[in-house]
Design a protein around this motif. Structure first.
Motif, PDB file in Angstrom:
ATOM      1  N   ASP A 239       0.726  -0.947   0.022  1.00  0.00           N
ATOM      2  CA  ASP A 239       0.131  -0.134  -0.093  1.00  0.00           C
ATOM      3  C   ASP A 239       0.827   1.445   0.094  1.00  0.00           C
ATOM      4  OD1 ASP A 239      -2.673  -0.692  -0.120  1.00  0.00           O
ATOM      5  OD2 ASP A 239      -2.662  -0.966   1.963  1.00  0.00           O
ATOM      6  N   GLY A 240       0.365   2.429  -0.331  1.00  0.00           N
ATOM      7  CA  GLY A 240       1.024   3.637  -0.200  1.00  0.00           C
ATOM      8  C   GLY A 240       0.873   4.390  -1.533  1.00  0.00           C
ATOM      9  N   ILE A 241       1.330   5.577  -1.520  1.00  0.00           N
ATOM     10  CA  ILE A 241       1.312   6.615  -2.879  1.00  0.00           C
ATOM     11  C   ILE A 241       2.579   7.406  -2.825  1.00  0.00           C
ATOM     12  CG2 ILE A 241      -0.008   8.570  -3.731  1.00  0.00           C
ATOM     13  CD1 ILE A 241      -2.575   7.269  -2.392  1.00  0.00           C
TER      14      ILE A 241
ATOM     15  N   LEU B 215       6.670   4.641  -1.303  1.00  0.00           N
ATOM     16  CA  LEU B 215       5.170   5.067  -0.958  1.00  0.00           C
ATOM     17  C   LEU B 215       4.980   5.401   0.585  1.00  0.00           C
ATOM     18  CD1 LEU B 215       4.311   1.447  -2.699  1.00  0.00           C
ATOM     19  CD2 LEU B 215       4.276   3.589  -3.567  1.00  0.00           C
TER      20      LEU B 215
ATOM     21  N   THR C  61       1.969   6.511   3.322  1.00  0.00           N
ATOM     22  CA  THR C  61       0.676   6.812   3.969  1.00  0.00           C
ATOM     23  C   THR C  61       0.824   7.983   4.966  1.00  0.00           C
ATOM     24  OG1 THR C  61      -0.036   4.660   3.508  1.00  0.00           O
ATOM     25  CG2 THR C  61      -1.421   5.919   4.877  1.00  0.00           C
TER      26      THR C  61
END
Lengths: 319, 319
Positions: free
Chosen positions: A106-108, A200, A202
């Motif tokens: 996950d993560g951007i 990445l 959050t």
């Protein structure tokens, strides 16, 4: 990317039959990366990335890259874990290409870095260097001093098309680096490409360190310099001291920088900037047909070298 | 696709601030579709697709497409549901383009169809037609008879580059269709592009009907013909009766075909095949620079028309 290899449901089903991760529930090509074809894959047991290695990645290096990801992931770093098939293999073949299934994180990735992001990436880089210390495989950095000379030979005759005087600037810089490149600094496993694209988040927490396909064995402080170049300049290519201070101080807290490493930082930063100036210049002059990703402007790294030429010593980075 | 619009974390954050779907956890560009830029988006509340409509989709048609998706989804069909923002709007703007967030559906499209897949798609198509009956918006099929004449004008002078005699073949076919195109058949909301690419499966169960960007108001039996062309020929472009029988019989069970519709099926199938022959011919002769998806071979649809010319009546499809 130059090629995007199409994988259909039957090819995927045949591949998954060799793994213990269940049936596919979802499968979509990802428009990301310039070297490989990537698919988002969800199965009954979790989410993964299926990567097909296209020709820009040397197949002989894949055991190093995948081994390193496995090593770092096992030590608790947020690094995608390659999944082994029933025979214990992580490297498979699909559509005539080397292929691997790796864990999804996950993560951007973030476009504009802030000091808190730089603190977090400084910590991640220090942990990566510490956890990589007992990784036993070695890989030469083919994009260091010798590699730069080779790239310069391919690009210098046309460099002035990008900016008048650029060829001469590069030649001067190569000569300087040849004369001042440090020796005897701590060497270990480095990421060598830890750009914001490859981290990445959050919020301000790092949830993923990805794209290990330039990782190699080289000076740890060189990795700090490459990361500083990538994270500590603004969109106008101006150095942002608060970001560099955050990155370097946090790194130093978790893996103390030796005085010789700090002394070498301005030279390493010039070398790290020249590496990306040269590869971007190459991709700019010889664009890949059909690439989804536009070549990046090499002049962004020219501006960085010009800044580093004005630096007296590493103290200037952390004012 | 010709353009892939890059959306960074700040643009995404600004957009999501107007919705009640939580913060983004994951965000990746999808290498899919030729008309739009698509992103896989996971937030704290679920999984979505963010679509940016590039210039090939007419902005004026978007309320129709999104309204239809919402309508069908509300009636229990596995159709992606557009998500409304806090102001009740599903159509937003991002990076200067119309944009929408729609629900993500599990499932994988299949490369080689079987009779059980065709049964499932026949049932889905019948449900789509029944559930679309009370959809109040209308949209003309601009890729029907008049549209084919316009496309032929653009492509005929170069058609013989693809296959000698093709221009003349298309002219004959257009004349035939002009003289025999049916009138008075039941009209409603049709998908008009229900290819295997646009149907997601888990096993033999349809879990997604996607890509409504050619949907329009036209003869329901024309949609059956288009779907038959897409699902009931093998990789060598030979008709597979067992697939057509499965598709048509299941469709007929859930939405009874009128005798006039069955009578018209061979003509509708020739028209549906000409529509894709012409659009593929156009994309083949005038390829989009930088498109990630290779143009498909128009001759696949030439082979289908040749087959339909040999059919005496609809009974030949379900032997």
């Amino acid at each position: 990317m130059a090629v995007y290899t199409h994988i259909d449901d039957r090819m995927l089903g045949d591949l998954l039959a060799g793994f213990d991760i269940g049936r596919a529930l979802s499968f979509k090509g990802i428009a990301e990366g310039v070297e490989n074809s990537n698919y988002f894959l969800e199965t009954e047991t979790g989410r993964f990335i299926l990567t097909l290695y296209e020709k820009r990645v040397s197949a002989g290096d894949l055991p190093y890259f995948l081994g390193l990801m496995d090593h770092l992931s096992a030590r608790g770093l947020p690094v995608p874990k390659p999944v082994a098939d029933r025979g214990g293999r992580v490297l498979r073949e699909l559509a005539g290409r080397p292929a691997a299934i790796i864990g999804f994180l996950d993560g951007i990735s973030i476009a504009e870095t802030t000091p808190p992001h730089c603190t977090a990436v400084g910590a991640s880089l220090a942990r990566l260097h510490r956890s990589g210390a007992d990784f036993t495989l070695r890989r030469t950095n083919d994009l260091s001093l010798d590699g730069w000379h080779d790239m310069a030979e391919k690009t210098l005759t046309r460099a002035d098309e990008v900016e008048p005087g650029l060829a001469r600037f590069i030649e001067e810089e190569l000569r300087f680096l040849h004369d001042h490149w440090p020796d005897g600094l701590p060497v270990g496993t480095i990421h060598a490409d830890l750009f914001p694209d490859n981290v990445l988040f959050t919020g301000n927490t790092v949830t993923g360190l990805i794209d290990f396909y330039f990782a190699c064995t080289d000076m740890l402080a060189y990795d700090v310099a490459v990361t500083m170049n990538a994270w500590c300049f603004d969109a106008g290519h101006r150095f942002v001291p608060a970001r560099a201070k955050a990155l370097i101080e946090q790194y130093d807290m978790l893996r103390g920088l030796e005085p010789a490493e700090l002394d070498a930082l301005p030279v390493l930063a010039r070398g790290g900037a020249l590496r990306f100036l040269l590869t971007r210049l190459h991709d700019w002059l010889f664009p890949v047909t059909g690439a989804l990703v536009r070549p990046k402007d090499p002049r962004e790294y020219l501006a960085r070298i010009r800044y580093h030429r004005t630096v007296r010593d590493a103290a200037d980075y952390v004012v």
